[in-house]
Design a protein around this motif. Structure first.
Motif, PDB file in Angstrom:
ATOM      1  N   ALA A  76      17.887 -13.262 -15.113  1.00 41.76           N
ATOM      2  CA  ALA A  76      16.652 -13.457 -15.879  1.00 41.76           C
ATOM      3  C   ALA A  76      15.689 -12.347 -15.459  1.00 41.76           C
ATOM      4  O   ALA A  76      16.031 -11.174 -15.534  1.00 41.76           O
ATOM      5  N   HIS A  77      14.509 -12.698 -14.955  1.00 42.24           N
ATOM      6  CA  HIS A  77      13.554 -11.674 -14.529  1.00 42.24           C
ATOM      7  C   HIS A  77      13.513 -11.515 -13.015  1.00 42.24           C
ATOM      8  O   HIS A  77      12.659 -10.804 -12.490  1.00 42.24           O
ATOM      9  N   MET A  78      14.445 -12.160 -12.327  1.00 42.85           N
ATOM     10  CA  MET A  78      14.483 -12.076 -10.878  1.00 42.85           C
ATOM     11  C   MET A  78      15.436 -10.970 -10.443  1.00 42.85           C
ATOM     12  O   MET A  78      16.506 -10.790 -11.017  1.00 42.85           O
ATOM     13  N   THR A  79      15.036 -10.229  -9.414  1.00 37.77           N
ATOM     14  CA  THR A  79      15.872  -9.169  -8.882  1.00 37.77           C
ATOM     15  C   THR A  79      16.121  -9.400  -7.392  1.00 37.77           C
ATOM     16  O   THR A  79      15.287  -9.983  -6.698  1.00 37.77           O
ATOM     17  N   TYR A  80      17.271  -8.926  -6.936  1.00 37.92           N
ATOM     18  CA  TYR A  80      17.699  -9.122  -5.554  1.00 37.92           C
ATOM     19  C   TYR A  80      18.307  -7.815  -5.072  1.00 37.92           C
ATOM     20  O   TYR A  80      19.019  -7.153  -5.821  1.00 37.92           O
ATOM     21  N   TYR A  81      18.038  -7.459  -3.825  1.00 38.70           N
ATOM     22  CA  TYR A  81      18.485  -6.179  -3.303  1.00 38.70           C
ATOM     23  C   TYR A  81      19.062  -6.336  -1.900  1.00 38.70           C
ATOM     24  O   TYR A  81      18.621  -7.175  -1.113  1.00 38.70           O
ATOM     25  N   ALA A  82      20.014  -5.455  -1.600  1.00 38.77           N
ATOM     26  CA  ALA A  82      20.456  -5.315  -0.221  1.00 38.77           C
ATOM     27  C   ALA A  82      19.305  -4.728   0.588  1.00 38.77           C
ATOM     28  O   ALA A  82      18.521  -3.929   0.080  1.00 38.77           O
ATOM     29  N   ASN A  83      19.227  -5.100   1.839  1.00 41.36           N
ATOM     30  CA  ASN A  83      18.137  -4.595   2.685  1.00 41.36           C
ATOM     31  C   ASN A  83      18.128  -3.078   2.754  1.00 41.36           C
ATOM     32  O   ASN A  83      17.066  -2.461   2.840  1.00 41.36           O
ATOM     33  N   TRP A  96      24.140 -17.108 -11.704  1.00 46.78           N
ATOM     34  CA  TRP A  96      24.488 -17.564 -10.368  1.00 46.78           C
ATOM     35  C   TRP A  96      23.255 -17.825  -9.513  1.00 46.78           C
ATOM     36  O   TRP A  96      22.200 -17.211  -9.701  1.00 46.78           O
ATOM     37  N   ALA A  97      23.416 -18.695  -8.547  1.00 44.57           N
ATOM     38  CA  ALA A  97      22.366 -18.895  -7.551  1.00 44.57           C
ATOM     39  C   ALA A  97      22.180 -17.599  -6.773  1.00 44.57           C
ATOM     40  O   ALA A  97      23.087 -16.758  -6.718  1.00 44.57           O
ATOM     41  N   SER A 118      22.218 -16.738  -3.712  1.00 44.20           N
ATOM     42  CA  SER A 118      23.199 -16.415  -2.670  1.00 44.20           C
ATOM     43  C   SER A 118      24.512 -15.963  -3.286  1.00 44.20           C
ATOM     44  O   SER A 118      25.188 -15.077  -2.758  1.00 44.20           O
ATOM     45  N   ALA A 119      24.873 -16.531  -4.407  1.00 44.77           N
ATOM     46  CA  ALA A 119      26.142 -16.210  -5.067  1.00 44.77           C
ATOM     47  C   ALA A 119      26.098 -14.862  -5.780  1.00 44.77           C
ATOM     48  O   ALA A 119      27.146 -14.258  -6.031  1.00 44.77           O
ATOM     49  N   LEU A 120      24.916 -14.387  -6.118  1.00 43.51           N
ATOM     50  CA  LEU A 120      24.792 -13.104  -6.809  1.00 43.51           C
ATOM     51  C   LEU A 120      25.336 -11.964  -5.971  1.00 43.51           C
ATOM     52  O   LEU A 120      25.725 -10.930  -6.510  1.00 43.51           O
ATOM     53  N   ARG A 121      25.355 -12.122  -4.660  1.00 42.11           N
ATOM     54  CA  ARG A 121      25.781 -11.043  -3.772  1.00 42.11           C
ATOM     55  C   ARG A 121      27.291 -11.009  -3.578  1.00 42.11           C
ATOM     56  O   ARG A 121      27.796 -10.124  -2.874  1.00 42.11           O
ATOM     57  N   ASP A 122      28.012 -11.939  -4.166  1.00 45.85           N
ATOM     58  CA  ASP A 122      29.458 -12.051  -3.986  1.00 45.85           C
ATOM     59  C   ASP A 122      30.175 -11.429  -5.169  1.00 45.85           C
ATOM     60  O   ASP A 122      30.081 -11.915  -6.304  1.00 45.85           O
ATOM     61  N   ALA A 123      30.925 -10.358  -4.908  1.00 44.23           N
ATOM     62  CA  ALA A 123      31.627  -9.655  -5.980  1.00 44.23           C
ATOM     63  C   ALA A 123      32.615 -10.555  -6.724  1.00 44.23           C
ATOM     64  O   ALA A 123      32.915 -10.323  -7.897  1.00 44.23           O
ATOM     65  N   MET A 124      33.098 -11.580  -6.051  1.00 43.40           N
ATOM     66  CA  MET A 124      34.089 -12.468  -6.668  1.00 43.40           C
ATOM     67  C   MET A 124      33.500 -13.254  -7.841  1.00 43.40           C
ATOM     68  O   MET A 124      34.230 -13.808  -8.653  1.00 43.40           O
ATOM     69  N   ASN A 125      32.176 -13.310  -7.942  1.00 48.23           N
ATOM     70  CA  ASN A 125      31.532 -14.108  -8.983  1.00 48.23           C
ATOM     71  C   ASN A 125      31.284 -13.355 -10.287  1.00 48.23           C
ATOM     72  O   ASN A 125      30.660 -13.894 -11.190  1.00 48.23           O
ATOM     73  N   TYR A 126      31.767 -12.127 -10.374  1.00 53.47           N
ATOM     74  CA  TYR A 126      31.536 -11.318 -11.563  1.00 53.47           C
ATOM     75  C   TYR A 126      32.854 -11.115 -12.320  1.00 53.47           C
ATOM     76  O   TYR A 126      33.838 -10.647 -11.757  1.00 53.47           O
TER      77      TYR A 126
END
Length: 124
Positions: free
Chosen positions: A52-59, A100-101, A103-111
């Motif tokens: 949606a409009h939320m973004t998440y990044y690796a540190n 995805w939640a 935490s799950a967005l960071r897991d390659a298996m979920n794509y």
């Protein structure tokens, strides 16, 4: 659905690049989109995701990289600024119909869908 990544290249430390990922289907159908990287001899790792409009990044890229999407053009972008030698890798775009939640967005298996990868080389 097919994803086609482009925009990689050879740049100098501190330069910027914008990676693009063109989707054959409707990007608006993707609940989650992301970029991952794989450096030589290493596992694929999370870079950035958008739901949606939320973004998440690796540190390691927070504050330097920005993920965005253009649903009208079926495109997913990764704007990369202040590039460092350790950013050198093959970058893959990924997408999935599910939202995805965080935490799950960071897991390659979920794509479910993946682009072919585009090489970014940052020279010092």
């Amino acid at each position: 659905v097919q994803l086609q990544a482009s925009g990689g290249g050879l740049v100098q430390v501190g330069d910027s690049l914008r990676l693009s990922c063109a989707a054959s289907g409707r990007a608006s159908d993707f609940g989650s989109v992301a970029w991952f990287l794989q450096a030589p001899g290493k596992e694929r790792e999370f870079v950035a995701a958008r739901k949606a409009h939320m973004t998440y990044y690796a540190n390691s890229v927070k504050g330097r990289f920005t993920i965005s999407r253009d649903n009208a053009e079926n495109l997913i972008y990764l704007q990369m600024n202040s590039l460092k030698p350790e950013d050198t890798a093959v970058y893959y775009c990924a997408a999935d119909p599910r939202s995805w939640a965080s935490s799950a967005l960071r897991d390659a298996m979920n794509y479910a869908y993946w682009g072919q990868g585009t090489l970014v080389t940052v020279s010092s």
